[in-house]
Design a protein around this motif. Structure first.
Motif, PDB file in Angstrom:
ATOM      1  N   MET B   1      35.882  35.978  31.830  1.00 45.35           N
ATOM      2  CA  MET B   1      36.787  36.283  32.951  1.00 45.35           C
ATOM      3  C   MET B   1      37.160  37.752  32.908  1.00 45.35           C
ATOM      4  O   MET B   1      37.783  38.210  31.965  1.00 45.35           O
ATOM      5  CB  MET B   1      38.049  35.408  32.824  1.00 45.35           C
ATOM      6  CG  MET B   1      39.057  35.589  33.941  1.00 45.35           C
ATOM      7  SD  MET B   1      38.482  34.730  35.409  1.00 45.35           S
ATOM      8  CE  MET B   1      39.979  34.697  36.377  1.00 45.35           C
ATOM      9  N   ALA B  73      34.351  38.866  38.809  1.00 43.70           N
ATOM     10  CA  ALA B  73      34.990  37.996  37.822  1.00 43.70           C
ATOM     11  C   ALA B  73      33.999  37.517  36.778  1.00 43.70           C
ATOM     12  O   ALA B  73      34.375  37.232  35.635  1.00 43.70           O
ATOM     13  CB  ALA B  73      35.635  36.802  38.526  1.00 43.70           C
ATOM     14  N   LYS B  98      38.658  32.332  41.416  1.00 48.76           N
ATOM     15  CA  LYS B  98      38.643  33.299  40.310  1.00 48.76           C
ATOM     16  C   LYS B  98      40.005  33.973  40.124  1.00 48.76           C
ATOM     17  O   LYS B  98      40.248  34.583  39.099  1.00 48.76           O
ATOM     18  CB  LYS B  98      37.589  34.378  40.557  1.00 48.76           C
ATOM     19  CG  LYS B  98      36.176  33.835  40.725  1.00 48.76           C
ATOM     20  CD  LYS B  98      35.664  33.214  39.441  1.00 48.76           C
ATOM     21  CE  LYS B  98      34.197  32.801  39.602  1.00 48.76           C
ATOM     22  NZ  LYS B  98      33.664  32.184  38.378  1.00 48.76           N
TER      23      LYS B  98
END
Lengths: 125, 158
Positions: B1, B73, B98
């Protein structure tokens, strides 16, 4: 734009008011500089504060930083105005010199302000 | 992430974002989602001036941002996503899963807005939208700078 040259100081927090207070205390010249703070406002409100402070007078807008919200607001709204100019890196030496040398155009005063402020910065023995 | 932060700040790219957040979080890319700026080379040039070397800045229109934010992301870059309005961030968060956390960073006073913090003012509709996102699992906190403690939306609006 008509009338004598005026200055608007646009800074973060309380810097503008303090700079103007010091410049007025040293010079004894009051009513020429107007403080604008970016505190507690969004982009549009800051632009409105600057436009109100400039009014319809020939003006040099002195901004603290060479980027950031104060400069962006000034450039967006003041740069298109004939008879106004924007200068960054405001310091006390610049403002004091401006107070005593306003018999010129805003563009000329802005260029002079840059020279004066630059001369004021240095390492002294 | 790699969406390190998703921030709502009505001053968009400015010192608090670039210096206050960008440096400590080692942000490599700032993504500004704002249709007006995305359509204005003059505005983009202004905002590029605020960004130091080493940080990329990208401008996206609101209606096309979700796909690009999704791509970022999944990248290795450390990205800060920025919108100028609550509406803009809510739209983006609804469009892409995201966005898992939202930072209320600077939403100043305006028509019908109530003060919750000195830097967070919200209309009832904005608060409702944020609560809806929070109920769906998005973490929403107010925090102007990393050195300040985050305040959860529930605490903020109690």
């Amino acid at each position: 734009m008509t009338g004598p040259l005026h200055g608007v100081v646009v800074c973060h927090g309380d810097v503008a008011g303090s700079l103007i207070g010091a410049a007025e205390e040293i010079s004894g010249i009051r009513g020429v500089l107007t403080a604008v703070s970016n505190s507690g406002c969004d982009r549009g409100q800051l632009e409105d504060r600057i436009v109100t402070a400039v009014g319809d007078r020939p003006t040099v807008v002195f901004v603290d930083m060479p980027s950031g919200s104060c400069l962006f607001a000034a450039m967006r709204r003041v740069s298109p105005m004939p008879g106004a100019a924007v200068v960054t890196g405001v310091n006390l030496a610049m403002l004091l010199d401006f107070l005593f040398h306003r018999d010129m155009t805003a563009a000329e005063a802005a260029a002079r302000a840059v020279e004066t402020a630059t001369r004021a910065i240095g390492v002294r023995p | 992430m790699s969406i390190i932060a998703a921030r709502i700040d009505d001053r968009l790219v400015h010192g608090q974002v670039v210096i206050g957040w960008g440096r400590p979080l080692e942000i490599g890319r700032i993504v500004l989602v704002d249709s007006e700026v995305a359509g204005s080379p003059f505005e983009q040039e202004l905002y590029r001036m605020a960004v130091p070397a080493g940080i990329e800045v990208e401008f996206l229109a609101a209606d096309t941002a979700a796909v690009r934010v999704g791509e970022l992301a999944d990248s290795a870059e450390r990205v800060l996503v920025l919108t100028g309005t609550v509406q803009g961030m809510v739209h983006l968060a609804r469009e892409t899963p995201k966005i898992r956390a939202i930072n209320l960073g600077g939403i100043h006073d305006g028509p019908a807005r109530r003060e919750y913090l000195r830097y967070v003012y919200l209309t009832p509709a904005e608060l409702g939208d944020l609560r809806e996102l929070a109920a769906a699992g998005v973490r929403i906190t107010a925090q102007d700078l990393p050195t300040a403690a985050p305040i959860d939306l529930g605490t903020l609006s109690r």
